[in-house]
Structures are given as structure tokens and as C-alpha cells.
Design an enzyme around this catalytic site. Structure first.
Site, PDB file in Angstrom:
ATOM      1  N   ASP A  43       0.849  -1.205   0.000  1.00 56.19           N
ATOM      2  CA  ASP A  43       0.000   0.000   0.000  1.00 56.19           C
ATOM      3  C   ASP A  43       0.879   1.247   0.000  1.00 56.19           C
ATOM      4  O   ASP A  43       1.706   1.429   0.900  1.00 56.19           O
ATOM      5  CB  ASP A  43      -0.894   0.019   1.244  1.00 56.19           C
ATOM      6  CG  ASP A  43      -1.844   1.202   1.216  1.00 56.19           C
ATOM      7  OD1 ASP A  43      -2.841   1.125   0.475  1.00 56.19           O
ATOM      8  OD2 ASP A  43      -1.563   2.205   1.904  1.00 56.19           O
ATOM      9  N   TYR A  48       2.913  10.122   0.891  1.00 56.66           N
ATOM     10  CA  TYR A  48       3.863   9.559   1.861  1.00 56.66           C
ATOM     11  C   TYR A  48       5.307   9.971   1.534  1.00 56.66           C
ATOM     12  O   TYR A  48       6.200   9.798   2.363  1.00 56.66           O
ATOM     13  CB  TYR A  48       3.755   8.022   1.945  1.00 56.66           C
ATOM     14  CG  TYR A  48       2.383   7.510   2.342  1.00 56.66           C
ATOM     15  CD1 TYR A  48       1.453   8.356   2.949  1.00 56.66           C
ATOM     16  CD2 TYR A  48       2.004   6.195   2.116  1.00 56.66           C
ATOM     17  CE1 TYR A  48       0.182   7.907   3.287  1.00 56.66           C
ATOM     18  CE2 TYR A  48       0.729   5.736   2.462  1.00 56.66           C
ATOM     19  CZ  TYR A  48      -0.168   6.604   3.043  1.00 56.66           C
ATOM     20  OH  TYR A  48      -1.426   6.151   3.384  1.00 56.66           O
ATOM     21  N   LYS A  77      -2.505   6.195  -4.104  1.00 52.42           N
ATOM     22  CA  LYS A  77      -3.624   7.118  -3.873  1.00 52.42           C
ATOM     23  C   LYS A  77      -3.350   8.502  -4.449  1.00 52.42           C
ATOM     24  O   LYS A  77      -2.229   9.005  -4.357  1.00 52.42           O
ATOM     25  CB  LYS A  77      -3.886   7.241  -2.355  1.00 52.42           C
ATOM     26  CG  LYS A  77      -3.935   5.887  -1.669  1.00 52.42           C
ATOM     27  CD  LYS A  77      -4.184   5.972  -0.174  1.00 52.42           C
ATOM     28  CE  LYS A  77      -3.869   4.626   0.455  1.00 52.42           C
ATOM     29  NZ  LYS A  77      -2.524   4.539   1.033  1.00 52.42           N
ATOM     30  N   HIS A 110      -7.661   9.647  -2.221  1.00 52.69           N
ATOM     31  CA  HIS A 110      -7.175   9.512  -0.837  1.00 52.69           C
ATOM     32  C   HIS A 110      -8.161  10.056   0.211  1.00 52.69           C
ATOM     33  O   HIS A 110      -8.367   9.452   1.257  1.00 52.69           O
ATOM     34  CB  HIS A 110      -5.818  10.229  -0.722  1.00 52.69           C
ATOM     35  CG  HIS A 110      -4.930   9.703   0.346  1.00 52.69           C
ATOM     36  ND1 HIS A 110      -3.556   9.644   0.234  1.00 52.69           N
ATOM     37  CD2 HIS A 110      -5.207   9.212   1.575  1.00 52.69           C
ATOM     38  CE1 HIS A 110      -3.041   9.125   1.335  1.00 52.69           C
ATOM     39  NE2 HIS A 110      -4.016   8.875   2.166  1.00 52.69           N
TER      40      HIS A 110
END
Ligand code: NDP
Length: 316
Positions: A43, A48, A77, A110
Site C-alpha cells: 500500500d 507519503y 492514492k 485519498h
């Protein structure tokens, strides 16, 4: 391990590796360890900030032939700053480039929240957001559909969508989201949302299944233990000869959701995948059901500023 099924016959291993807060210097190795030890589900997310490093780990493993690309499910995402229709596919292409992939298995919106792409960093005022009129979710969703038609992604879905948000979107499209990724653990069991998703053929992924490894101040103030230290979880773990983390992961997997614990520690990466080997009995499930007190570790409330049209993130 349980597998989630999709309408086209594709399947997804329930337990995957999370990568939020995985440091750039550690995540390449973590991804390699995971793939070498049987993980088939990673994932990721653009926000990030580590997709290049995640991509390096996958590329190394795919190159040495230990695991084939087509045997791994990669999710990413779309971040909130790319909701405008002209920004969706370019954002996806950046992610594909960073991850060194030709396609994603799953791409998610997201959050049901749009930032003004002109604003650098995290929004601070209501003006830093686009309203739902300026960036309607259906327009973003229609671009996700196009990405699927172009073969850039195999499946599309959403994340952090409440029942109402799902209903609103579903009223405007025939293409039902294939996944809703939400916070889900014994302190936030999301029974109504699970029921709604199940009825509508939407798979669910549980994020922060270990409580993000955290014990926030509100929890301390209420004298609540962290999830990993919860006496019921610890007791059930002892009974099965498992770790508390394994019980939390198994609980999600046993309820039929995907679950994506994050770790960059070799032993915990391996331990987390082994959770699938345990079986919780009726009594365990009943005791864990009693732990729900609607506690969120990751709260979208910080997007709710007066006047930015995001006042009801959790409207159900
Ligand atoms: P988790 O609930 O997965 O907890 C991660 C923390 O637990 C880390 O500190 C980790 O440390 C520690 N840990 C991992 N395994 C164990 C274990 N077996 N025993 C004890 N401690 C352990 O937190 P996340 O919030 O990261 O959620 C998981 C994933 O879900 C994210 O990484 C991300 O991929 C996704 N996510 C998605 C969101 C969304 O909006 N869609 C929001 C939040 C998360 P260490 O690394 O040292 O092992």
C-alpha cells in the site's frame, strides 16, 4: 490467508504492507523483505513522499526474478492537491514513474477533500481549499474511470469515504468504487460502513490496524490503553501464543477486510504476515466487539475549516 474478490475475478491477498511514515532510508529494504517473505500486497500513496524508495525495492525484486510484477498487488492514492480533472492522470503518471511501474492494481481517491493546487504544502485557511463545486468528486472520479480505461490502473476506489459520501458518488455514476480504504480496528469497528459496503459490492481495507503504534494524548486523558497494550487483546494473544499485533491483524482479516500493517522492522514484517495462521474463536470476537468506542487515530477533522465546505467529513 483470505483473499478479497473483485468483479472481474481478480483477487487480493488480505494482508499487505503499509508504507506511511516508513522512512526513505528504510522503506526500500522493508519492501524487499516483505516481497521475499511472501507479501503480495503493498500500500502506497503519493503524499507519503517515499514512492521512489518503495519503487526501488520492488524493482530490485522484480529484476532478480524472485517475484513477478503480475503476482503483486500495488495500491496508490491520488493526493488532495490533484482533484481537478486535468490533474488526475498526470498525478497518477508521476506515481507510476516513481514506483517504476506500468500500471497500478488499485488507485484510490485519498480523501473526499480537494486542496487548491496553487497552494504550496498543507492548507492553512479555508481559501486554500477548492469547494466541492469547484472540484466535484464526480469529475475526479470520471478521470479515475478514464485511467482504468487507458490501462493505467486495474481497479479504482476511494479512501476515507463515509456512507453518505459513497451514496453521493454512487448516485452520479454507474462505476461503483471497488474499494473503500478506511481506519478500522477494535476501537473503531465501522460496522455500519462495513455493512453498507458489503451490500454494494465494495471491498474494504483496514488502515492503522495497530493504532498507528500510538497512544495519543486524548487516550491518555481517558486512561485508555493503546490498542497493542489493551488487556483484552493481550489476553487473547497469550491464549493463542500470538503477539498482540498479530491478533489485531487477524481480527481484520477474519472480518473479511484487507489489512495493511506498516513496519520497517524485519521481524515485525514477517510476524505480521504470519497473523493469517491464527484463528479467533467466537468468544474472542465477542470480547473484541466490546472494545469499540469510536476512537480515531487519523482524523479528517483537521480538514474541516469554517467556510471551506468540508464541515462533514464523517457525516454518518
Ligand atoms: P499501523 O497501525 O500499521 O501501525 C504501525 C506502527 O506499529 C509502527 O510504529 C510500527 O513500527 C508498529 N508495528 C508494526 N508491526 C507491529 C507489531 N507486530 N507489533 C508491534 N508494533 C508493530 O499504522 P499506520 O497508521 O501506518 O497504518 C497502516 C497503513 O495504512 C499505513 O502505513 C498506510 O499504508 C495506510 N494508511 C492509509 C491512510 C489513508 O488515509 N488511506 C491513513 C493511515 C494509514 P515498526 O515500523 O518499527 O515496526
Amino acid at each position: 490467508m483470505k483473499k478479497l474478490k473483485f468483479k472481474n475475478g481478480d483477487t487480493l491477498d488480505a494482508i499487505g504492507l503499509g508504507t506511511w511514515k516508513s522512512k526513505k532510508g528504510k522503506v526500500t529494504e522493508a519492501v524487499k523483505i516483505a516481497l521475499e517473505n511472501g507479501y503480495k500486497h503493498i500500500d502506497c500513496a503519493a503524499v507519503y513522499g517515499n514512492e521512489k524508495e518503495v519503487g526501488n525495492g520492488m524493482a530490485e525484486i522484480f529484476k532478480n526474478g524472485k517475484v513477478k510484477r503480475e503476482d503483486v498487488w500495488v495500491t496508490s492514492k491520488l493526493w488532495n492537491d490533484a482533484h481537478k480533472k486535468e490533474d488526475v492522470i498526470p498525478a497518477l503518471k508521476n506515481t507510476l514513474n516513481d514506483l517504476q511501474l506500468d500500471y497500478l492494481d488499485l488507485y484510490l481517491i485519498h480523501w473526499p477533500v480537494a486542496f487548491d493546487p496553487e497552494v504550496e504544502g498543507f492548507p492553512e485557511t479555508a481559501d486554500d481549499y477548492l469547494s466541492l463545486e469547484e472540484a466535484p468528486l464526480i469529475e475526479t472520479w470520471n478521470e479515475m474511470i478514464k485511467a482504468k480505461e487507458q490501462g493505467l490502473v486495474k481497479h479504482i476506489g476511494v479512501s476515507n469515504f463515509s456512507i453518505q459520501k459513497l451514496k453521493d458518488l454512487m448516485a452520479e455514476t454507474d462505476h461503483i468504487p471497488e474499494m473503500n480504504q478506511v481506519e478500522l480496528h477494535p476501537y473503531l469497528q465501522q460496522n455500519k460502513l462495513l455493512e453498507f459496503c458489503s451490500k454494494n459490492g465494495i471491498n474494504v481495507t483496514a488502515y492503522s490496524p495497530l493504532g498507528s503504534g500510538d497512544r495519543p494524548d486524548e487516550m491518555k486523558a481517558k486512561d485508555e490503553p493503546s490498542l497493542l497494550e489493551n488487556p483484552t487483546i493481550v489476553k487473547i494473544a497469550k491464549k493463542h501464543g500470538a503477539s498482540p499485533g498479530q491478533i489485531l491483524i487477524k481480527w481484520s482479516e477474519q472480518r473479511g477486510t484487507a489489512v495493511i500493517p506498516k513496519s520497517t522492522n524485519e521481524n515485525r514484517i514477517k510476524e505480521n504476515l504470519m497473523s493469517a495462521g491464527y484463528q479467533l474463536d467466537e468468544e474472542d470476537m465477542k470480547e473484541i466487539a466490546d472494545l469499540d468506542y469510536h476512537f480515531r487515530y487519523v482524523t479528517g477533522k483537521f480538514f474541516e475549516l469554517e467556510g471551506n465546505s468540508y464541515e462533514n467529513i464523517y457525516d454518518d
